[in-house]
Motif scaffolding. Structure first.
Motif, PDB file in Angstrom:
ATOM      1  N   LEU A 134       0.813  -1.211   0.000  1.00  0.00           N
ATOM      2  CA  LEU A 134       0.000   0.000   0.000  1.00  0.00           C
ATOM      3  C   LEU A 134       0.858   1.278   0.000  1.00  0.00           C
ATOM      4  O   LEU A 134       0.633   2.201  -0.788  1.00  0.00           O
ATOM      5  N   GLU A 135       1.874   1.288   0.866  1.00  0.00           N
ATOM      6  CA  GLU A 135       2.724   2.486   0.973  1.00  0.00           C
ATOM      7  C   GLU A 135       3.601   2.660  -0.261  1.00  0.00           C
ATOM      8  O   GLU A 135       3.838   3.783  -0.713  1.00  0.00           O
ATOM      9  N   GLU A 136       4.062   1.552  -0.817  1.00  0.00           N
ATOM     10  CA  GLU A 136       4.863   1.637  -2.049  1.00  0.00           C
ATOM     11  C   GLU A 136       3.998   2.260  -3.150  1.00  0.00           C
ATOM     12  O   GLU A 136       4.435   3.130  -3.900  1.00  0.00           O
ATOM     13  N   LYS A 137       2.753   1.829  -3.215  1.00  0.00           N
ATOM     14  CA  LYS A 137       1.823   2.333  -4.221  1.00  0.00           C
ATOM     15  C   LYS A 137       1.531   3.819  -3.997  1.00  0.00           C
ATOM     16  O   LYS A 137       1.506   4.614  -4.940  1.00  0.00           O
TER      17      LYS A 137
ATOM     18  N   ALA B 284       2.237   9.304  -5.877  1.00  0.00           N
ATOM     19  CA  ALA B 284       2.675  10.667  -5.558  1.00  0.00           C
ATOM     20  C   ALA B 284       3.759  11.112  -6.540  1.00  0.00           C
ATOM     21  O   ALA B 284       3.780  12.265  -6.982  1.00  0.00           O
ATOM     22  N   ALA B 285       4.644  10.172  -6.919  1.00  0.00           N
ATOM     23  CA  ALA B 285       5.723  10.503  -7.859  1.00  0.00           C
ATOM     24  C   ALA B 285       5.149  10.919  -9.212  1.00  0.00           C
ATOM     25  O   ALA B 285       5.778  11.667  -9.957  1.00  0.00           O
ATOM     26  N   ARG B 286       3.937  10.427  -9.519  1.00  0.00           N
ATOM     27  CA  ARG B 286       3.280  10.803 -10.777  1.00  0.00           C
ATOM     28  C   ARG B 286       2.323  11.972 -10.570  1.00  0.00           C
ATOM     29  O   ARG B 286       1.520  12.304 -11.444  1.00  0.00           O
ATOM     30  N   GLY B 287       2.352  12.547  -9.382  1.00  0.00           N
ATOM     31  CA  GLY B 287       1.497  13.703  -9.097  1.00  0.00           C
ATOM     32  C   GLY B 287       0.061  13.319  -8.798  1.00  0.00           C
ATOM     33  O   GLY B 287      -0.836  14.164  -8.805  1.00  0.00           O
ATOM     34  N   VAL B 288      -0.181  12.025  -8.501  1.00  0.00           N
ATOM     35  CA  VAL B 288      -1.552  11.587  -8.198  1.00  0.00           C
ATOM     36  C   VAL B 288      -1.644  11.325  -6.693  1.00  0.00           C
ATOM     37  O   VAL B 288      -0.750  10.700  -6.112  1.00  0.00           O
ATOM     38  N   ARG B 289      -2.716  11.801  -6.081  1.00  0.00           N
ATOM     39  CA  ARG B 289      -2.869  11.569  -4.646  1.00  0.00           C
ATOM     40  C   ARG B 289      -3.574  10.240  -4.422  1.00  0.00           C
ATOM     41  O   ARG B 289      -4.630   9.989  -4.997  1.00  0.00           O
ATOM     42  N   ALA B 290      -2.972   9.387  -3.592  1.00  0.00           N
ATOM     43  CA  ALA B 290      -3.619   8.103  -3.291  1.00  0.00           C
ATOM     44  C   ALA B 290      -4.877   8.391  -2.497  1.00  0.00           C
ATOM     45  O   ALA B 290      -4.853   9.188  -1.570  1.00  0.00           O
TER      46      ALA B 290
END
Ligand code: PRT
Ligand code: ZN
Length: 299
Positions: A77-80, A85-91
């Motif tokens: 989950l945290e890796e995802k 986040a690295a792609r600018g998307v908020r989980a």
């Protein structure tokens, strides 16, 4: 996405989380019918379907609202979350409960005999992992510049093959590290399974079922170690005996017919009751001790 009003729960298809996940559901009273190799389990007694998938896909299925709920390791989950986040998307998956299975830790390990003085020892080294995001965060927080070698598996043999100087991998008993002559030097993340849910608001019927499931999960997790203990005690020893009862809140105290100096005590102990505890209780004056398993609990 789903219009049939049934909750969709993603569970690992075949791996370390599969049996404990199915066991949890069974203890929560979910009866699943699932043909051999079927990818969907049908909840016979509640509007819940279980989708069997690879664990790595579970956060996405919940994030994208294909499933309402998922059972997955915090490590995945945290890796995802970091990859998004690295792609600018908020989980947007939300953790509902920490579960008491799937325990392990993501750790740094180095070949036995390597000198280690802390994270700085990794500077300029190559570290093999299947968790590049979590490792990158660990290194960045410690301002260590190292090369991350991302592998899809068999991380523990990378140092022997000359592909890395250290590894960052999951450990539970430590025997895999031992077998590969690696030494665990630091923990990057403590992990366990978690129940996650979609960020999307659920229809009333579905969210009612989520609430019911959560109450049952809490009940299941509470009873795991719990025992119901019954004993007779001299009134004079009441205080000491109450103190000795492990993890019990307010015990029920019942007068004993014909024995004004004695009472019966019934208590739920939320910790394991060991022989040593029973022996101490007996020394304190308790008699007629009886310890019973607790099957269900709802508070
Ligand atoms: O096919 P799929 O992608 O679904 O499965 P997977 O192979 O990716 O995952 P799987 O079944 O191995 O693990 C699923 C989850 O179980 C992980 O994401 C963790 O949350 C949790 N878990 C708990 C573990 C371990 N313990 C564990 N020990 N996952 C993996 N391991 C591996 C570790 O990678 C290493 O190879 O076990 C080995 C070390 O174990 P010890 O006991 O020798 O230290
Ligand atoms: Zn996986």
């Amino acid at each position: 996405m789903d219009k049939d009003g049934r909750l969709k729960l993603a569970v690992q298809k075949s791996g370390r989380l599969t049996d404990p996940s199915l066991d949890l559901l069974a203890r929560c009273g979910v009866k699943l019918s699932r043909g051999k190799d079927q990818l969907v389990g049908f909840g016979e007694n509640m509007p819940l379907d279980v989708l069997f998938v690879r664990d790595d896909d579970i956060p996405d299925l919940v994030q994208e609202d294909v499933c309402d709920l998922g059972l997955v390791g915090l490590n995945v989950l945290e890796e995802k979350r970091l990859a998004l986040a690295a792609r600018g998307v908020r989980a947007s998956f939300e953790s509902l409960r920490l579960l008491d299975f799937g325990r392990c830790r993501l750790s740094i390990a180095v070949p036995e005999g390597t000198s280690w003085t802390g994270a700085a020892s990794l500077a300029g080294k190559r570290i093999a992992t299947t968790y590049p995001q979590l490792l990158a965060r660990y290194l960045a927080e410690r301002q260590v510049a190292a090369e991350i070698v991302t592998l899809s598996g068999a991380v523990e043999i990378a140092p022997r093959l000359g592909r890395a100087d250290a590894i960052c991998d999951l450990v539970s008993t430590g025997s895999t590290l031992d077998a590969n002559h690696l030494e665990e030097v630091e923990t990057v993340l403590e992990s366990h399974a978690v129940l996650i849910r979609t960020p999307v608001a659920l229809a009333a019927v579905k969210s009612d079922w989520v609430e019911r499931l959560l109450l049952r999960i809490d009940g299941v997790q509470q009873v795991k170690e719990s025992k119901y203990i019954m004993l007779h005690a001299p009134r004079a020893a009441l205080e000491e005996i109450r103190r000795l009862l492990p993890g019990s809140e307010s015990p029920t105290i019942i007068p004993l017919e014909g024995h004004p100096d004695k009472v019966a005590i019934h208590a739920v102990c939320r910790e394991n009751v060991f022989w040593e505890t029973l022996e101490s209780l007996k020394r304190a004056g308790a008699s007629a001790l009886l310890v019973l398993p607790v099957e269900k609990m709802l508070s």
